[in-house]
Design an enzyme around this catalytic site. Structure first.
Site, PDB file in Angstrom:
ATOM      1  N   TYR A  42      -2.184  12.589   8.012  1.00 21.26           N
ATOM      2  CA  TYR A  42      -2.158  11.251   8.579  1.00 21.26           C
ATOM      3  C   TYR A  42      -1.949  10.232   7.458  1.00 21.26           C
ATOM      4  O   TYR A  42      -2.632  10.269   6.446  1.00 21.26           O
ATOM      5  CB  TYR A  42      -3.486  11.002   9.299  1.00 21.26           C
ATOM      6  CG  TYR A  42      -3.671   9.597   9.803  1.00 21.26           C
ATOM      7  CD1 TYR A  42      -2.793   9.058  10.725  1.00 21.26           C
ATOM      8  CD2 TYR A  42      -4.729   8.820   9.360  1.00 21.26           C
ATOM      9  CE1 TYR A  42      -2.969   7.774  11.190  1.00 21.26           C
ATOM     10  CE2 TYR A  42      -4.919   7.540   9.826  1.00 21.26           C
ATOM     11  CZ  TYR A  42      -4.028   7.020  10.739  1.00 21.26           C
ATOM     12  OH  TYR A  42      -4.194   5.749  11.201  1.00 21.26           O
ATOM     13  N   GLU A  93      -4.307  -7.122   5.592  1.00 19.93           N
ATOM     14  CA  GLU A  93      -3.390  -6.020   5.910  1.00 19.93           C
ATOM     15  C   GLU A  93      -2.396  -6.474   6.974  1.00 19.93           C
ATOM     16  O   GLU A  93      -2.775  -7.119   7.947  1.00 19.93           O
ATOM     17  CB  GLU A  93      -4.191  -4.817   6.431  1.00 19.93           C
ATOM     18  CG  GLU A  93      -3.312  -3.620   6.770  1.00 19.93           C
ATOM     19  CD  GLU A  93      -4.119  -2.413   7.261  1.00 19.93           C
ATOM     20  OE1 GLU A  93      -5.301  -2.582   7.612  1.00 19.93           O
ATOM     21  OE2 GLU A  93      -3.552  -1.309   7.294  1.00 19.93           O
ATOM     22  N   HIS A 128      -8.725   7.082   3.094  1.00 18.83           N
ATOM     23  CA  HIS A 128      -9.089   7.423   4.473  1.00 18.83           C
ATOM     24  C   HIS A 128     -10.313   8.340   4.568  1.00 18.83           C
ATOM     25  O   HIS A 128     -10.328   9.319   5.324  1.00 18.83           O
ATOM     26  CB  HIS A 128      -7.895   8.006   5.231  1.00 18.83           C
ATOM     27  CG  HIS A 128      -7.635   7.266   6.497  1.00 18.83           C
ATOM     28  ND1 HIS A 128      -8.262   7.547   7.680  1.00 18.83           N
ATOM     29  CD2 HIS A 128      -6.850   6.195   6.745  1.00 18.83           C
ATOM     30  CE1 HIS A 128      -7.870   6.697   8.592  1.00 18.83           C
ATOM     31  NE2 HIS A 128      -7.018   5.855   8.064  1.00 18.83           N
ATOM     32  N   GLU A 172     -13.397  -0.861   7.371  1.00 21.33           N
ATOM     33  CA  GLU A 172     -12.664  -1.056   8.625  1.00 21.33           C
ATOM     34  C   GLU A 172     -13.381  -0.394   9.806  1.00 21.33           C
ATOM     35  O   GLU A 172     -13.135  -0.769  10.943  1.00 21.33           O
ATOM     36  CB  GLU A 172     -11.215  -0.570   8.509  1.00 21.33           C
ATOM     37  CG  GLU A 172     -11.071   0.929   8.343  1.00 21.33           C
ATOM     38  CD  GLU A 172      -9.616   1.378   8.200  1.00 21.33           C
ATOM     39  OE1 GLU A 172      -8.859   0.733   7.475  1.00 21.33           O
ATOM     40  OE2 GLU A 172      -9.266   2.393   8.828  1.00 21.33           O
ATOM     41  N   GLU A 230      -9.071   2.179  -1.156  1.00 23.02           N
ATOM     42  CA  GLU A 230      -9.755   1.925   0.124  1.00 23.02           C
ATOM     43  C   GLU A 230     -10.426   3.178   0.684  1.00 23.02           C
ATOM     44  O   GLU A 230      -9.861   4.270   0.614  1.00 23.02           O
ATOM     45  CB  GLU A 230      -8.680   1.426   1.103  1.00 23.02           C
ATOM     46  CG  GLU A 230      -9.146   1.259   2.526  1.00 23.02           C
ATOM     47  CD  GLU A 230      -8.005   0.835   3.439  1.00 23.02           C
ATOM     48  OE1 GLU A 230      -6.991   0.286   2.940  1.00 23.02           O
ATOM     49  OE2 GLU A 230      -8.112   1.066   4.650  1.00 23.02           O
ATOM     50  N   ARG A 249       0.858  -1.178   0.000  1.00 27.09           N
ATOM     51  CA  ARG A 249       0.000   0.000   0.000  1.00 27.09           C
ATOM     52  C   ARG A 249       0.894   1.227   0.000  1.00 27.09           C
ATOM     53  O   ARG A 249       1.867   1.285   0.760  1.00 27.09           O
ATOM     54  CB  ARG A 249      -0.862  -0.024   1.265  1.00 27.09           C
ATOM     55  CG  ARG A 249      -1.951   0.988   1.288  1.00 27.09           C
ATOM     56  CD  ARG A 249      -2.571   1.079   2.655  1.00 27.09           C
ATOM     57  NE  ARG A 249      -1.865   2.051   3.454  1.00 27.09           N
ATOM     58  CZ  ARG A 249      -2.377   2.654   4.526  1.00 27.09           C
ATOM     59  NH1 ARG A 249      -3.591   2.328   4.940  1.00 27.09           N
ATOM     60  NH2 ARG A 249      -1.686   3.527   5.192  1.00 27.09           N
ATOM     61  N   TRP A 270     -10.825  12.053   8.487  1.00 25.07           N
ATOM     62  CA  TRP A 270      -9.387  11.716   8.409  1.00 25.07           C
ATOM     63  C   TRP A 270      -9.207  10.229   8.255  1.00 25.07           C
ATOM     64  O   TRP A 270     -10.112   9.459   8.500  1.00 25.07           O
ATOM     65  CB  TRP A 270      -8.643  12.200   9.656  1.00 25.07           C
ATOM     66  CG  TRP A 270      -9.140  11.592  10.924  1.00 25.07           C
ATOM     67  CD1 TRP A 270     -10.165  12.054  11.726  1.00 25.07           C
ATOM     68  CD2 TRP A 270      -8.670  10.410  11.584  1.00 25.07           C
ATOM     69  NE1 TRP A 270     -10.336  11.243  12.799  1.00 25.07           N
ATOM     70  CE2 TRP A 270      -9.427  10.233  12.747  1.00 25.07           C
ATOM     71  CE3 TRP A 270      -7.639   9.497  11.292  1.00 25.07           C
ATOM     72  CZ2 TRP A 270      -9.245   9.160  13.624  1.00 25.07           C
ATOM     73  CZ3 TRP A 270      -7.450   8.440  12.163  1.00 25.07           C
ATOM     74  CH2 TRP A 270      -8.245   8.271  13.321  1.00 25.07           C
ATOM     75  N   ASP A 279      -5.006   3.953   0.333  1.00 23.22           N
ATOM     76  CA  ASP A 279      -6.064   4.251   1.314  1.00 23.22           C
ATOM     77  C   ASP A 279      -6.400   5.746   1.261  1.00 23.22           C
ATOM     78  O   ASP A 279      -5.553   6.590   1.545  1.00 23.22           O
ATOM     79  CB  ASP A 279      -5.550   3.869   2.719  1.00 23.22           C
ATOM     80  CG  ASP A 279      -6.638   3.911   3.779  1.00 23.22           C
ATOM     81  OD1 ASP A 279      -7.755   4.390   3.477  1.00 23.22           O
ATOM     82  OD2 ASP A 279      -6.374   3.468   4.914  1.00 23.22           O
ATOM     83  N   ARG A 282     -13.580  -4.943   4.532  1.00 18.14           N
ATOM     84  CA  ARG A 282     -12.440  -4.834   5.446  1.00 18.14           C
ATOM     85  C   ARG A 282     -12.770  -5.060   6.918  1.00 18.14           C
ATOM     86  O   ARG A 282     -11.888  -5.099   7.760  1.00 18.14           O
ATOM     87  CB  ARG A 282     -11.798  -3.444   5.285  1.00 18.14           C
ATOM     88  CG  ARG A 282     -11.153  -3.369   3.956  1.00 18.14           C
ATOM     89  CD  ARG A 282     -10.101  -2.365   3.742  1.00 18.14           C
ATOM     90  NE  ARG A 282      -9.402  -1.754   4.833  1.00 18.14           N
ATOM     91  CZ  ARG A 282      -8.317  -2.256   5.416  1.00 18.14           C
ATOM     92  NH1 ARG A 282      -7.838  -3.425   5.048  1.00 18.14           N
ATOM     93  NH2 ARG A 282      -7.724  -1.586   6.379  1.00 18.14           N
TER      94      ARG A 282
HETATM   95  C1  CS2 Z   1      -5.826   2.563   8.454  1.00 19.44           C
HETATM   96  C2  CS2 Z   1      -5.751   2.386   9.934  1.00 19.44           C
HETATM   97  O1  CS2 Z   1      -4.847   0.448   8.367  1.00 19.44           O
HETATM   98  C3  CS2 Z   1      -5.565   1.237   7.786  1.00 19.44           C
HETATM   99  O2  CS2 Z   1      -6.054   1.041   6.707  1.00 19.44           O
HETATM  100  O3  CS2 Z   1      -6.953   3.128   7.955  1.00 19.44           O
HETATM  101  O4  CS2 Z   1      -4.445   2.665  10.246  1.00 19.44           O
HETATM  102  C4  CS2 Z   1      -6.680   3.234  10.796  1.00 19.44           C
HETATM  103  O5  CS2 Z   1      -6.439   4.582  10.573  1.00 19.44           O
HETATM  104  C5  CS2 Z   1      -6.493   2.940  12.244  1.00 19.44           C
HETATM  105  O6  CS2 Z   1      -6.530   1.576  12.493  1.00 19.44           O
HETATM  106  C6  CS2 Z   1      -7.520   3.697  13.072  1.00 19.44           C
HETATM  107  O7  CS2 Z   1      -7.433   3.348  14.384  1.00 19.44           O
HETATM  108 MG    MG Z   2      -7.683   2.185   6.197  1.00 13.82          MG
END
Ligand code: CS2
Ligand code: MG
Length: 418
Positions: free
Chosen positions: A175, A355, A228, A278, A252, A163, A418, A226, A299
């Site tokens: 981030y 992941e 996000h 996620e 993602e 990724r 975020w 990602d 996810r």
């Molecule tokens: C992220 C995560 O792994 C990912 O794809 O989106 O790092 C996520 O930000 C964190 O697990 C949030 O706690």
């Molecule tokens: Mg993610």
């Protein structure tokens, strides 16, 4: 004692299986983790992860105050019934806190079942579908060149899927886009740091990043990205279309998915594979997405989605629609989740990818485990249960330490995703 008594099975009488203790362990060996340890009368114990990053103590309290008192005396072999009891019996359904707490119980009970029957978890689920679980690593850099070098380093380490995230020109700090070699998830401060986000600049840089990655690393490596949750549906559609020439394994969290129909817009405009989920905690969060084939990968993983009992239901439903799994595996999910997820991945016929963000050494010491990385895949061992333990003495040396990930605002100060 409840009505579920006087029953024997091939792995012991339910007297041996009676739960005599359930302990909530909160520790910070690198990251904060909440672990549930359920012990049966026979002395066999099981572990479940209950970590909800940034809201850890809410789940710890839910377990301690509302779940643990209900576990004592119950038959650890009644996994489905206990799941239904905790879900239906609470009256208040779903939600990340509830579902993480239920997941911890569920995974611990599957671990106990494995240990009592002498079988690894994947065997209990139905046996191996594959030798190892394809994983993707995280590469990042403050600019495109640095991110490309980092992708190269991961390929050299044997990863088949990477990724990639890179800094956005003019955005001071975002981030997920830190300098190569630095921790991707800077959960550094007690209260969240505030960063400033710029969508047009981001939309401009991402296709350039992937053009460069294909040029530098060829077509064989699988590349992922990602977003996000930072884009609107039409912006996400534009991005998905603009990266089509670089054949991403997935894009993602292209847009937030509370409104699942948002993904229809992305699908109308692009053939880039999409992953999401996620932050979901129930099959109901992705039912429309899956049955309308608006995504390619789901996810949601065990810890935030009610454990093996619920995620198995979700994965089977996804399989009917040719949606595959791509479980969340960030470092703020404990090795207990990673171990259990890998057993699930080893079994699930519609597994896609896992992941794999490497935990720091201290986390691994506190949670000894038997999964190993080899040739781009993670391989589970044959230890009965999920194969992950906890060193409680060591964990006790690292007490809870409140830490938050950074949040984002737009340049005018408005709060953003975020
Ligand atoms: C992220 C995560 O792994 C990912 O794809 O989106 O790092 C996520 O930000 C964190 O697990 C949030 O706690
Ligand atoms: Mg993610």
């Amino acid at each position: 004692m409840n009505a579920q008594t006087r029953e024997t099975s091939h792995y012991g009488s339910n007297n041996d299986r009676r739960i005599v203790d359930a302990k909530v362990i909160v520790a910070c060996p690198g990251r904060n983790f909440v672990t549930l340890k359920i012990t049966t009368r026979s002395g066999v114990y099981g572990l479940g992860d209950a970590t909800l990053n940034g809201r850890e103590l809410a789940v710890a309290a839910y377990l301690q105050e509302h779940v643990v008192p209900n576990l004592i005396g119950r038959d650890a072999g009644r996994i489905e019934d206990l799941w239904q009891f905790l879900y239906r019996g609470a009256y208040w359904r779903r939600g990340p806190v509830t579902m993480s707490a239920i997941a911890a119980v569920d995974v611990a009970l599957w671990d106990i079942l494995g240990k009592m029957s002498g079988l690894p978890l994947y065997q209990l689920l139905g046996g191996r579908s594959r030798e190892g679980a394809l994983v993707y690593a995280h590469a990042h850099g403050s600019d495109i060149a640095e991110a490309s070098d980092d992708v190269g380093r991961h390929i050299e380490q044997g990863f088949l899927a990477v990724r990639a995230q890179c800094g956005v020109p003019g955005v001071k700090k975002a981030y997920g886009a830190v300098a190569a070699g630095k921790a991707y998830e800077p959960a550094e401060s007690e209260l969240p740091a505030e960063t400033v986000w710029n969508t047009p600049r981001y939309l401009d840089v991402v296709p350039k990043l992937f053009e460069r990655l294909r040029k530098d690393h060829g077509d064989d490596v699988e590349l992922l990205h990602d977003v996000h949750h930072r884009l609107s549906p039409i912006e996400a559609a534009r991005l998905a279309r603009s990266v089509e020439p670089y054949r991403l394994f997935w894009l993602e969290d292209a847009t937030p998915a509370e409104n699942q129909k948002s993904f229809e817009l992305i699908r109308q405009h692009s053939v880039t594979a999409l992953a999401v989920g996620e932050v979901f905690n129930s099959i109901w969060d992705c039912k429309h997405l899956i049955e309308n084939q608006l995504i390619d990968y789901i996810r949601t993983t065990l810890v935030h989605g009610g454990g093996i009992t619920h995620i198995r239901r979700l994965a089977d439903f996804a399989a009917l629609h040719q949606v595959r799994t791509g479980f969340h595996g960030a470092t703020d999910l404990s090795p207990v989740t990673m171990g259990a997820a890998l057993h699930f991945d080893t079994w699930a016929p519609n597994f896609g990818i896992q992941e794999y963000m490497l935990h720091v050494e201290l986390t691994n010491e506190v949670f000894p485990h038997d999964y190993v990385f080899r040739d781009g895949r993670l391989h589970v061992g044959d230890t009965p249960g999920h194969g992950v333990d906890i060193d409680e003495k060591l964990a006790a040396k690292y007490p809870y330490s409140p830490k938050q990930l950074p949040i984002a605002r737009l340049e005018d100060g408005a709060m953003w995703d975020w």
